[in-house]
Design a protein around this motif. Sequence first.
Motif, PDB file in Angstrom:
ATOM      1  N   GLY A  11       0.828  -1.200   0.000  1.00 40.34           N
ATOM      2  CA  GLY A  11       0.000   0.000   0.000  1.00 40.34           C
ATOM      3  C   GLY A  11       0.857   1.241   0.000  1.00 40.34           C
ATOM      4  O   GLY A  11       1.866   1.317   0.712  1.00 40.34           O
ATOM      5  N   ILE A  26      -6.825   4.169   6.350  1.00 45.35           N
ATOM      6  CA  ILE A  26      -7.576   4.022   5.099  1.00 45.35           C
ATOM      7  C   ILE A  26      -6.752   3.228   4.087  1.00 45.35           C
ATOM      8  O   ILE A  26      -7.267   2.322   3.410  1.00 45.35           O
ATOM      9  CB  ILE A  26      -7.924   5.410   4.537  1.00 45.35           C
ATOM     10  CG1 ILE A  26      -8.804   6.156   5.529  1.00 45.35           C
ATOM     11  CG2 ILE A  26      -8.616   5.287   3.184  1.00 45.35           C
ATOM     12  CD1 ILE A  26      -8.883   7.632   5.291  1.00 45.35           C
ATOM     13  N   GLN A  30      -7.682  -0.787   2.645  1.00 42.49           N
ATOM     14  CA  GLN A  30      -7.822  -1.265   1.270  1.00 42.49           C
ATOM     15  C   GLN A  30      -6.899  -2.455   1.014  1.00 42.49           C
ATOM     16  O   GLN A  30      -7.309  -3.437   0.368  1.00 42.49           O
ATOM     17  CB  GLN A  30      -7.518  -0.153   0.266  1.00 42.49           C
ATOM     18  CG  GLN A  30      -7.619  -0.624  -1.179  1.00 42.49           C
ATOM     19  CD  GLN A  30      -7.709   0.510  -2.165  1.00 42.49           C
ATOM     20  OE1 GLN A  30      -8.653   1.310  -2.127  1.00 42.49           O
ATOM     21  NE2 GLN A  30      -6.730   0.599  -3.058  1.00 42.49           N
ATOM     22  N   THR A  33      -8.514  -5.478   2.577  1.00 44.74           N
ATOM     23  CA  THR A  33      -9.660  -5.969   1.801  1.00 44.74           C
ATOM     24  C   THR A  33      -9.200  -6.805   0.617  1.00 44.74           C
ATOM     25  O   THR A  33      -9.730  -7.901   0.372  1.00 44.74           O
ATOM     26  CB  THR A  33     -10.510  -4.784   1.307  1.00 44.74           C
ATOM     27  OG1 THR A  33     -11.042  -4.083   2.431  1.00 44.74           O
ATOM     28  CG2 THR A  33     -11.657  -5.277   0.425  1.00 44.74           C
ATOM     29  N   ILE A  34      -8.212  -6.306  -0.113  1.00 48.80           N
ATOM     30  CA  ILE A  34      -7.715  -7.049  -1.278  1.00 48.80           C
ATOM     31  C   ILE A  34      -7.157  -8.399  -0.845  1.00 48.80           C
ATOM     32  O   ILE A  34      -7.470  -9.442  -1.442  1.00 48.80           O
ATOM     33  CB  ILE A  34      -6.648  -6.229  -2.022  1.00 48.80           C
ATOM     34  CG1 ILE A  34      -7.269  -4.968  -2.630  1.00 48.80           C
ATOM     35  CG2 ILE A  34      -5.993  -7.078  -3.131  1.00 48.80           C
ATOM     36  CD1 ILE A  34      -6.254  -3.993  -3.213  1.00 48.80           C
ATOM     37  N   SER A  77      -1.336  -0.804  -4.169  1.00 51.91           N
ATOM     38  CA  SER A  77      -2.685  -0.403  -3.768  1.00 51.91           C
ATOM     39  C   SER A  77      -2.741   1.085  -3.463  1.00 51.91           C
ATOM     40  O   SER A  77      -1.995   1.597  -2.622  1.00 51.91           O
ATOM     41  CB  SER A  77      -3.108  -1.207  -2.533  1.00 51.91           C
ATOM     42  OG  SER A  77      -4.340  -0.739  -2.020  1.00 51.91           O
ATOM     43  N   GLY A  79      -5.189   3.690  -1.990  1.00 54.40           N
ATOM     44  CA  GLY A  79      -6.431   3.958  -1.269  1.00 54.40           C
ATOM     45  C   GLY A  79      -6.697   5.429  -1.069  1.00 54.40           C
ATOM     46  O   GLY A  79      -7.838   5.853  -0.841  1.00 54.40           O
ATOM     47  N   CYS A 101      -3.909  -0.650  -8.265  1.00 52.54           N
ATOM     48  CA  CYS A 101      -5.289  -0.872  -7.832  1.00 52.54           C
ATOM     49  C   CYS A 101      -5.825   0.346  -7.098  1.00 52.54           C
ATOM     50  O   CYS A 101      -5.123   0.940  -6.270  1.00 52.54           O
ATOM     51  CB  CYS A 101      -5.362  -2.072  -6.885  1.00 52.54           C
ATOM     52  SG  CYS A 101      -5.094  -3.651  -7.680  1.00 52.54           S
ATOM     53  N   ASN A 103      -9.711   1.911  -5.316  1.00 53.15           N
ATOM     54  CA  ASN A 103     -11.135   1.771  -5.038  1.00 53.15           C
ATOM     55  C   ASN A 103     -11.836   3.039  -5.501  1.00 53.15           C
ATOM     56  O   ASN A 103     -11.332   4.146  -5.262  1.00 53.15           O
ATOM     57  CB  ASN A 103     -11.363   1.563  -3.534  1.00 53.15           C
ATOM     58  CG  ASN A 103     -12.740   0.993  -3.249  1.00 53.15           C
ATOM     59  OD1 ASN A 103     -13.663   1.137  -4.041  1.00 53.15           O
ATOM     60  ND2 ASN A 103     -12.860   0.349  -2.106  1.00 53.15           N
ATOM     61  N   ASN A 105     -13.806   5.367  -4.583  1.00 52.79           N
ATOM     62  CA  ASN A 105     -14.365   5.921  -3.354  1.00 52.79           C
ATOM     63  C   ASN A 105     -14.376   7.444  -3.461  1.00 52.79           C
ATOM     64  O   ASN A 105     -13.311   8.068  -3.509  1.00 52.79           O
ATOM     65  CB  ASN A 105     -13.504   5.481  -2.160  1.00 52.79           C
ATOM     66  CG  ASN A 105     -14.074   5.921  -0.832  1.00 52.79           C
ATOM     67  OD1 ASN A 105     -14.948   6.785  -0.769  1.00 52.79           O
ATOM     68  ND2 ASN A 105     -13.570   5.339   0.246  1.00 52.79           N
ATOM     69  N   GLY A 110      -8.145   7.812  -4.349  1.00 53.01           N
ATOM     70  CA  GLY A 110      -7.266   6.710  -4.740  1.00 53.01           C
ATOM     71  C   GLY A 110      -7.187   6.540  -6.247  1.00 53.01           C
ATOM     72  O   GLY A 110      -6.131   6.217  -6.797  1.00 53.01           O
ATOM     73  N   ASP A 134     -14.717  -1.932  -6.527  1.00 55.93           N
ATOM     74  CA  ASP A 134     -14.926  -2.568  -5.227  1.00 55.93           C
ATOM     75  C   ASP A 134     -14.322  -3.972  -5.281  1.00 55.93           C
ATOM     76  O   ASP A 134     -14.801  -4.830  -6.041  1.00 55.93           O
ATOM     77  CB  ASP A 134     -16.423  -2.642  -4.924  1.00 55.93           C
ATOM     78  CG  ASP A 134     -16.715  -3.244  -3.562  1.00 55.93           C
ATOM     79  OD1 ASP A 134     -15.772  -3.742  -2.902  1.00 55.93           O
ATOM     80  OD2 ASP A 134     -17.893  -3.235  -3.159  1.00 55.93           O
TER      81      ASP A 134
END
Length: 470
Positions: A11, A26, A30, A33-34, A77, A79, A101, A103, A105, A110, A134
């Motif tokens: 991340g 935050i 993310q 979640t991945i 990632s 986020g 990647c 999201n 949001n 991100g 998502d």
Amino acid sequence: MGRKPVIGIVGVSDGDMEVHETLKEIVQAQVDTIVEELEKDGRIEVVRAECLVNSVQSAKEQAEFLNKQGVDGTVISHGVFAFPNFSAIIAKFGKGPFLLCANLNPDWPGMVSMLAAGGALDHLGIDHFRVAGDFRNPEILGKIVHFARCAGVVNRLKGQKYGLIGGRSLGMYSATVSMQDWQEKFGVDVDHMDQSEIVRLAEEVPEKQVEKAFDWLSGHCGEILYDGNRLTPEKLKEQIRHYEAVKKIVRDNSYDFVGVKCHYEMSRHYCTECIAAAFMNDPYDWDGEKEPVAYACEADSDAAMTMQILKLLTDDPVLFMDVRHYDSDYDVMVFCNCGSESTYYAGRSKDPEENLKKVKLYPCLEIYAGGGCHVNCMTSPGQATIARLNRYKGKYRMTVIPAEFVSLPEEKMAETTREWPHVFAKLPFDHRIFLERFSANHCHAVYGDCIDELKTICRMLEIDVEVLGE
């Protein structure tokens, strides 16, 4: 049989320490979640970076850490808005290919961060992939899995060893390769061995093993058509010995896949290599379940590489086919290899009994004076993907063809060469496109639709893709 792809994930965050402290939860959420969704899916192994990236130093350190873990590729990632230079540094020191990647949001930019990082990588000439959405959505998660599977194929190729047994067969330009090109493009070493090793090692195969194999074939094959001349029990046993010799060569030399010349030194003076060509590619033999080893006839090395890519992608046996004929009555291309194919395709079963009851061993053609059998079957119907690596002015491309394998009356096989295995394939375009544009006499196939995966693999390898019919 094959290992799962291993993907690294890191991340990226803001480069200001105080801002990072307010955003790190935050960013971490993310990443979590991945990882959680991939672990629930079960198709991919995931390696986390040791910490989030919020500095040039941590970008370099975490990229190198993931690289050392042997990952097949790296997910970055986004986020929140992360400094784009962090992604550039990860891409410089980490293990590619790279997937950015984000999201979607509206609370946190991100997506904007992903675009800024993508622009940085484009500036540096680093190709990369992107996915936004998502990650609990199976479609979005599937794009990460797709990336990881393709990266796994590309990176598993690196460091593999190809056994080229014999030289160019029948004057085929399209079957020969440069070992320098392969090392540069695929990371694969080419090791040459003379076919005389098959003959030498065949003499050392224990008689007990030969009898075991002979009894197994006799009890499982639908029919063995001995003719008292080219195909006799002793000649079939000689072919068994040659197969056992090839197995030993593969094992002792750590070959990952092979090409064997056969014509004409073997086929005219010893025996055809059809038993070896069938059962090397099969997921079983008389010793039980085993991993298929991609085996290309006529020492067709670009065939072997195509087959190895398909095998690494699907973990399935791969077909080796000769282009033979277009049947206008049924509107099918007829693929008919000169003597053998994986018997798995006779019944599409991992159970050898189901497949071999549909297999016939015919006496080889008279031109193959060494004698032995050809392995005849009709390939079971189903959706399939045909592929072939070929070259134009020395530059690789892959030709990919969607197809539907169909069953036809058995007498159709006699219209070409009934002794040989047959594939009847419906193509979703005019057959003349195939005849005008396909750039080899051999092609290869697996069941299922692998076109998108092959496109991605070729992009990762910097190889052009041609999908006939598109």
